[in-house]
Design a protein around this motif. Structure first.
Motif, PDB file in Angstrom:
ATOM      1  N   LEU A 172       0.827  -1.207   0.000  1.00 46.67           N
ATOM      2  CA  LEU A 172       0.000   0.000   0.000  1.00 46.67           C
ATOM      3  C   LEU A 172       0.861   1.257   0.000  1.00 46.67           C
ATOM      4  O   LEU A 172       0.508   2.263  -0.634  1.00 46.67           O
ATOM      5  N   HIS A 210     -12.093  -5.980  -2.582  1.00 47.21           N
ATOM      6  CA  HIS A 210     -11.177  -6.134  -1.452  1.00 47.21           C
ATOM      7  C   HIS A 210      -9.869  -6.819  -1.840  1.00 47.21           C
ATOM      8  O   HIS A 210      -9.041  -7.086  -0.970  1.00 47.21           O
ATOM      9  N   LEU A 236      -6.408  -6.591  -3.022  1.00 47.94           N
ATOM     10  CA  LEU A 236      -5.403  -5.546  -3.175  1.00 47.94           C
ATOM     11  C   LEU A 236      -4.599  -5.687  -4.452  1.00 47.94           C
ATOM     12  O   LEU A 236      -3.935  -4.748  -4.878  1.00 47.94           O
ATOM     13  N   LYS A 268      -8.432   1.606  -1.076  1.00 44.02           N
ATOM     14  CA  LYS A 268      -7.266   0.833  -0.662  1.00 44.02           C
ATOM     15  C   LYS A 268      -6.236   1.725   0.020  1.00 44.02           C
ATOM     16  O   LYS A 268      -5.659   1.354   1.049  1.00 44.02           O
ATOM     17  N   TRP A 270     -13.861  -2.992   6.397  1.00 43.55           N
ATOM     18  CA  TRP A 270     -12.510  -3.380   6.020  1.00 43.55           C
ATOM     19  C   TRP A 270     -11.510  -2.579   6.831  1.00 43.55           C
ATOM     20  O   TRP A 270     -11.731  -1.388   7.104  1.00 43.55           O
TER      21      TRP A 270
END
Length: 262
Positions: free
Chosen positions: A12, A72, A74, A93, A117
């Motif tokens: 991320l 969801h 990634l 994200k 999430w």
């Protein structure tokens, strides 16, 4: 038995570093871009500093249950315009980096589902189904970001408006209506804390080189007048430069918004 462990936090952070500017601006820009990609004509943004939440709701196409599951992932990095979750849900994200949790609700036909999430550790980003919290009334998608930092600019109404105006200025300029009609035939309305963002138009009087920037809204028109060589509205000087460039090239470059992806 062996186990493959992925450093989600590093993944991320690499995604964050691929974008120029502050992460908060990227998050908001990408969320709005996904709404536009879904065909939304109304995008509402609501800040709640007391609860440290930013809620964005659109009236776009919404998602099927399978699309919300894929949302969801990634590793998802591609999309087809007008289908599914937008460009891989990048805004959400990246939101995992600055949020305690992200709630997403979507509604399409008989499908009405929601998830929660969060990034629990470097290697875990669990999500689960939850009862829809009622963000979406008829059709579309809503996201609620619970920010870690109570002083985050994403909780500042002025920051939200300035970012949307800077990134999506052509959508609020009537001069671009004809150019953008193919993609947005019904136009797009942006709303911040229940207030519609005004469209900006120009009128140049005959006398003394005065420039008038009109902020036209359904409730109350406002104007700013000044003379000399400064002919740009102070609220959107940067956006005006990009608008002039777009007019000269015949294109409607909306920064890092949805038109970037076509």
């Amino acid at each position: 038995m062996g186990e493959t462990r992925v450093d989600l936090l590093h993944l991320l952070e690499d995604l964050r570093d691929a974008y120029p500017g502050a992460i908060e601006e990227t998050i908001l820009t990408e969320i709005v871009a996904n709404s536009l990609d879904s065909g939304a004509t109304h995008i509402s943004m609501q800040t709640d500093p007391a609860q440290a939440t930013l809620t964005v709701v659109d009236n776009g196409a919404g998602m099927q249950r399978r699309d919300l599951i894929r949302y969801h992932d990634l590793a998802t990095s591609t999309k087809t315009r007008g289908e599914g979750i937008g460009f891989a849900g990048v805004g959400i994200k990246l939101g995992l980096l600055v949020c305690e949790e992200v709630v997403t609700e979507t509604r399409l036909g008989k499908t009405h589902v929601a998830t929660r999430w969060a990034l629990a550790s470097r290697h875990r980003a669990p999500w689960k189904w939850i009862p829809p919290p009622g963000l979406v009334v008829e059709r579309g998608t809503g996201v609620r970001l619970k920010l870690q930092n109570v002083l985050s600019p994403l909780l500042d109404e002025g920051y939200i408006e300035a970012t949307v105006r800077r990134r999506y200025q052509p959508l609020m300029d009537p001069e671009f209506s004809e150019i953008l009609a193919q993609h947005y035939p019904r136009g797009v309305m942006f709303e911040v804390n229940g207030r519609s963002l005004e469209h900006e138009t120009w009128q140049v009087p005959e006398k003394a080189g005065l420039a008038v920037c009109l902020h036209a809204s359904a409730s109350r028109p406002r104007s700013s007048i000044w003379s000399g060589s400064r002919r740009r509205c102070p609220r959107s000087a940067a956006a005006s430069r990009s608008a002039r460039s777009a007019r000269s090239s015949g294109k409607a470059g909306i920064g890092s918004g949805s038109l970037r992806r076509r």
